[in-house]
Scaffold this motif. Structure first.
Motif, mmCIF file in Angstrom:
data_model
loop_
_atom_site.group_PDB
_atom_site.id
_atom_site.type_symbol
_atom_site.label_atom_id
_atom_site.label_comp_id
_atom_site.label_asym_id
_atom_site.label_seq_id
_atom_site.Cartn_x
_atom_site.Cartn_y
_atom_site.Cartn_z
ATOM 1 N N GLU A 214 -10.135 -9.110 -0.895
ATOM 2 C CA GLU A 214 -8.905 -9.816 -0.176
ATOM 3 C C GLU A 214 -7.610 -9.102 -0.928
ATOM 4 O O GLU A 214 -6.794 -8.792 -0.288
ATOM 5 C CB GLU A 214 -8.885 -11.210 -0.322
ATOM 6 C CG GLU A 214 -7.585 -11.989 0.089
ATOM 7 C CD GLU A 214 -7.570 -11.812 1.632
ATOM 8 O OE1 GLU A 214 -6.482 -11.971 2.048
ATOM 9 O OE2 GLU A 214 -8.470 -11.743 2.415
ATOM 10 N N PHE A 215 -7.510 -9.097 -2.191
ATOM 11 C CA PHE A 215 -6.658 -8.507 -2.894
ATOM 12 C C PHE A 215 -6.395 -7.082 -2.464
ATOM 13 O O PHE A 215 -5.233 -6.517 -2.230
ATOM 14 C CB PHE A 215 -6.799 -8.400 -4.397
ATOM 15 C CG PHE A 215 -5.973 -7.960 -5.338
ATOM 16 C CD1 PHE A 215 -4.448 -8.554 -5.237
ATOM 17 C CD2 PHE A 215 -5.797 -6.804 -5.924
ATOM 18 C CE1 PHE A 215 -3.333 -8.035 -6.086
ATOM 19 C CE2 PHE A 215 -4.724 -6.067 -6.773
ATOM 20 C CZ PHE A 215 -3.591 -6.896 -6.702
ATOM 21 N N CYS A 216 -7.500 -6.188 -2.345
ATOM 22 C CA CYS A 216 -7.534 -4.758 -2.055
ATOM 23 C C CYS A 216 -6.819 -4.887 -0.695
ATOM 24 O O CYS A 216 -6.059 -3.825 -0.487
ATOM 25 C CB CYS A 216 -9.061 -4.190 -1.990
ATOM 26 S SG CYS A 216 -9.078 -2.530 -1.481
ATOM 27 N N CYS A 217 -7.055 -5.392 0.270
ATOM 28 C CA CYS A 217 -6.522 -5.545 1.616
ATOM 29 C C CYS A 217 -5.049 -5.641 1.768
ATOM 30 O O CYS A 217 -3.915 -4.966 2.252
ATOM 31 C CB CYS A 217 -7.191 -6.545 2.695
ATOM 32 S SG CYS A 217 -9.114 -6.179 3.013
ATOM 33 N N LYS A 218 -4.562 -6.738 0.889
ATOM 34 C CA LYS A 218 -3.101 -7.055 0.680
ATOM 35 C C LYS A 218 -2.349 -5.700 -0.023
ATOM 36 O O LYS A 218 -1.512 -5.421 0.609
ATOM 37 C CB LYS A 218 -2.858 -8.292 -0.295
ATOM 38 C CG LYS A 218 -3.418 -9.368 0.209
ATOM 39 C CD LYS A 218 -2.995 -10.461 -0.753
ATOM 40 C CE LYS A 218 -3.481 -11.822 -0.246
ATOM 41 N NZ LYS A 218 -3.352 -13.026 -1.107
ATOM 42 N N VAL A 219 -2.997 -5.152 -0.945
ATOM 43 C CA VAL A 219 -2.427 -4.074 -1.701
ATOM 44 C C VAL A 219 -2.308 -2.582 -0.595
ATOM 45 O O VAL A 219 -1.234 -2.144 -0.551
ATOM 46 C CB VAL A 219 -3.017 -3.572 -2.836
ATOM 47 C CG1 VAL A 219 -2.465 -2.244 -3.112
ATOM 48 C CG2 VAL A 219 -2.899 -4.615 -3.981
ATOM 49 N N LEU A 220 -3.335 -2.581 0.016
ATOM 50 C CA LEU A 220 -3.568 -1.399 1.063
ATOM 51 C C LEU A 220 -2.461 -1.532 2.054
ATOM 52 O O LEU A 220 -1.749 -0.833 2.680
ATOM 53 C CB LEU A 220 -4.935 -1.273 1.669
ATOM 54 C CG LEU A 220 -5.164 -0.310 2.466
ATOM 55 C CD1 LEU A 220 -5.054 1.241 1.886
ATOM 56 C CD2 LEU A 220 -6.829 -0.073 3.128
ATOM 57 N N ILE A 221 -2.249 -2.930 2.584
ATOM 58 C CA ILE A 221 -1.143 -2.986 3.822
ATOM 59 C C ILE A 221 0.133 -2.790 3.268
ATOM 60 O O ILE A 221 0.979 -2.153 3.917
ATOM 61 C CB ILE A 221 -1.280 -4.426 4.450
ATOM 62 C CG1 ILE A 221 -2.851 -4.803 4.983
ATOM 63 C CG2 ILE A 221 -0.428 -4.720 5.368
ATOM 64 C CD1 ILE A 221 -3.172 -6.223 5.315
ATOM 65 N N SER A 223 1.124 -0.988 0.597
ATOM 66 C CA SER A 223 1.152 0.258 0.173
ATOM 67 C C SER A 223 1.293 1.306 1.427
ATOM 68 O O SER A 223 2.116 2.444 1.243
ATOM 69 C CB SER A 223 0.198 0.902 -0.688
ATOM 70 O OG SER A 223 -1.037 0.954 -0.110
ATOM 71 N N LEU A 224 0.983 0.957 2.593
ATOM 72 C CA LEU A 224 1.026 2.064 3.733
ATOM 73 C C LEU A 224 2.204 1.733 4.450
ATOM 74 O O LEU A 224 2.338 2.606 5.335
ATOM 75 C CB LEU A 224 -0.097 1.437 4.658
ATOM 76 C CG LEU A 224 -1.664 2.167 4.167
ATOM 77 C CD1 LEU A 224 -2.798 1.591 5.131
ATOM 78 C CD2 LEU A 224 -1.669 3.838 4.047
ATOM 79 N N CYS A 468 0.552 5.313 -5.665
ATOM 80 C CA CYS A 468 1.910 5.142 -5.925
ATOM 81 C C CYS A 468 2.478 3.754 -6.065
ATOM 82 O O CYS A 468 3.338 3.508 -6.769
ATOM 83 C CB CYS A 468 2.545 6.084 -4.807
ATOM 84 S SG CYS A 468 2.557 7.495 -4.736
ATOM 85 N N TYR A 469 1.894 2.813 -5.222
ATOM 86 C CA TYR A 469 2.281 1.367 -5.312
ATOM 87 C C TYR A 469 2.166 1.148 -6.760
ATOM 88 O O TYR A 469 3.031 0.187 -7.337
ATOM 89 C CB TYR A 469 1.333 0.773 -4.378
ATOM 90 C CG TYR A 469 1.872 -0.914 -4.373
ATOM 91 C CD1 TYR A 469 3.000 -1.185 -3.276
ATOM 92 C CD2 TYR A 469 0.862 -1.787 -4.839
ATOM 93 C CE1 TYR A 469 2.997 -2.332 -3.452
ATOM 94 C CE2 TYR A 469 1.343 -3.045 -4.913
ATOM 95 C CZ TYR A 469 2.355 -3.359 -4.157
ATOM 96 O OH TYR A 469 2.679 -4.870 -4.121
#
Length: 513
Positions: A214-221, A223-224, A468-469
């Motif tokens: 869940e946290f990985c998905c939030k960061v990925l969204i 940062s993109l 980069c995020y």
């Protein structure tokens, strides 16, 4: 007088007979030199020397000016003026126990074997080229297509793709292993068992990281989001994949040529390592290019030119990319080993002492060389070691080491490459088993390697955005750009409401002194 006449007649007949035989021998030698007729009959010399001349002419070796082939009409060359023959002086007879040694010719190496080698070597290399090159080219084109498909899907549907990649890689690697075992050959069965073992580990890992998804998905969204502001962000990916395709084509020719070397397995292993390093350099060049574009947007609000950043990565930052291509894969491998060591339980002091030593070494390596360094290399032009140290100090200062350590973006990119490689194995193995089954195991491994490397190059875009995020957040916690994702996670960890499974560190019982 009457008694002497018969004697004179016999002497005259003997002289005439010897002259006729000498003329006959010279005519036969001329005929052989001209190639008009084979050597036939018996060469007769004067008196008792006929057998000697015949045996001498039969023993002529290829180094003599005059070559005679028994029972053959082979055309032979005449003696050159610089090497005149002397038929009147008999040559030294060779001893039967010491036959003449043929001249040794150098073995053609590399692709030279396809042109100048013997017919057997040419047939061997042409057969390998016929059954290797088409599959390699097909695997390269398929992997490039898959690479762009994965990247596009991750950028469009990041939340869905994180779950999909975790389980698709499990299914694809399992399918590839089962297919190879179905061919019922020892080599393919061995490779198939390796794929199935990896699939089992992949499935266990997907279950283990469920709490982090869940946290990985939030960061990925999050940062993109800046990537959509740069429509030409994929330009370095196009160049790197094009160069990778050409390099694969030349590389497979080098592998075929290595079959003529003295130690082919060692040469091929060296070529495989060089291919892995070259592809990693290409990936890191793309990583540095994207990192500079995104980092300057975060830190300075600049709309950078992607082409200029790409040229900078190929010139000023190329040395750091090459050095990082050696250290970063080793670091990732050490992280896996460290996690395995952390799962050890028991009271064996020797085992825990070894774990303590290995984890201490990993601590040092993480501080002096890590994959997060490419952001500062791109933004500030620092060296690889200096950028690694500064980046890790920033993480420690902002107390986000635990969060960064538990990020699974690099694992998602890795499993994407595994998924592409497994698909390439399924396609190429089925093809090769149909045309030449004995090459199936080798070409399957090669297809997996190509599919993995090509996909990792394309996945440099989302990986660089996430890096980069984290790094830019450690320098400037501006909520307008980064939101409250990391801040809220830190608050939950400190309050004990969130559980983080970081990269294993030294157990507390060893640090308490």
């Amino acid at each position: 007088m009457g008694a002497t006449e018969p004697v004179e007649e016999r002497e005259t007949d003997g002289v005439e007979g010897r002259e006729e035989k000498r003329e006959k021998l010279e005519e036969e030698v001329k005929d052989v030199e001209k190639g008009e007729e084979g050597f036939q009959g018996e060469v007769v010399g004067s008196n008792n020397h006929g057998d000697f001349h015949l045996s001498r002419m039969q023993r002529l070796n290829p180094s003599n000016p005059l070559r005679i082939a028994i029972n053959s009409a082979t055309r032979v060359g005449t003696p050159s003026p610089s090497q005149p023959s002397h038929p009147s002086h008999p040559s030294q007879p060779t001893h039967p126990s010491q036959p003449a040694q043929p001249r040794s010719t150098p073995t053609p190496l590399g692709i030279q074997g396809l042109i100048l080698a013997s017919e057997s070597v040419k047939r061997k290399e042409k057969r390998v080229l016929l059954h290797y090159l088409p599959q390699v080219e097909a695997a390269s084109l398929l992997s490039i297509t898959l690479a762009f498909t994965w990247q596009k899907a991750v950028r469009q549907w990041p939340r869905f793709m994180v779950h999909f990649i975790l389980w698709c890689s499990f299914l694809m690697s399992l399918s590839a292993g089962i297919l190879l075992i179905c061919f019922q050959k020892p080599s393919t069965e061995g490779v198939g068992v390796c794929f199935i073992a990896f699939a089992i580990g992949n499935g266990l890992y997907a279950c283990w990281v469920t709490q982090r998804i869940e946290f990985c998905c939030k960061v990925l969204i999050k940062s993109l989001e800046p990537a959509s502001k740069f429509p030409d962000l994929n330009q370095p990916i196009y160049w790197m994949l094009g160069a990778g395709f050409l390099w694969m084509s030349l590389w497979i020719l080098a592998v075929i040529g290595a079959l003529n070397f003295y130690f082919p397995p060692l040469v091929i292993i060296a070529l495989v390592l060089s291919l892995a390093w070259t592809a990693e350099v290409m990936r890191n060049v793309a990583n540095i290019t994207v990192s500079r574009v995104i980092a300057l947007y975060y830190l300075r609000g600049m709309q950078s030119n992607t082409q200029f950043c790409f040229q900078r990565a190929l010139t000023r930052n190329l040395g750091s990319a090459c050095l990082g291509s050696v250290f970063v894969p080793s670091i990732e491998a050490l992280r896996i080993v460290a996690r395995g060591l952390n799962l050890l339980e028991g009271e064996d002091e020797f085992m825990f002492s070894c774990a303590h030593c290995c984890l201490r070494v990993m601590e040092s390596i993480f501080r002096f060389g890590n994959g997060w360094a490419f952001v500062q290399i791109a933004a500030y032009g620092k060296s690889f070691v200096k950028a690694s140290q500064d980046t890790w100090e920033l993480f420690e200062k902002q107390e986000i080491v635990t969060i960064v350590d538990s990020d699974i973006t690099s694992s998602i990119c890795f499993l994407t490459g595994v998924c592409s490689g497994s698909i390439c194995v399924i396609v190429v193995a089925a093809w090769t088993a149909r045309v030449h089954q004995s090459f199936t195991a080798t070409i399957s491994l090669l297809a997996f390697f190509i599919g993995y490397l090509m996909t990792r190059i394309a996945m440099a875009v989302p990986h660089a955005c996430v890096s980069c995020y984290y790094v830019c957040y450690a320098e400037n916690q501006d909520r307008r750009l980064f939101g409250k994702i990391i801040e809220d996670r830190l608050s939950m960890i400190k309050a004990g409401r969130d559980i983080v499974v970081p990269t294993p560190r030294v157990p507390h019982r060893f640090t308490a002194t």
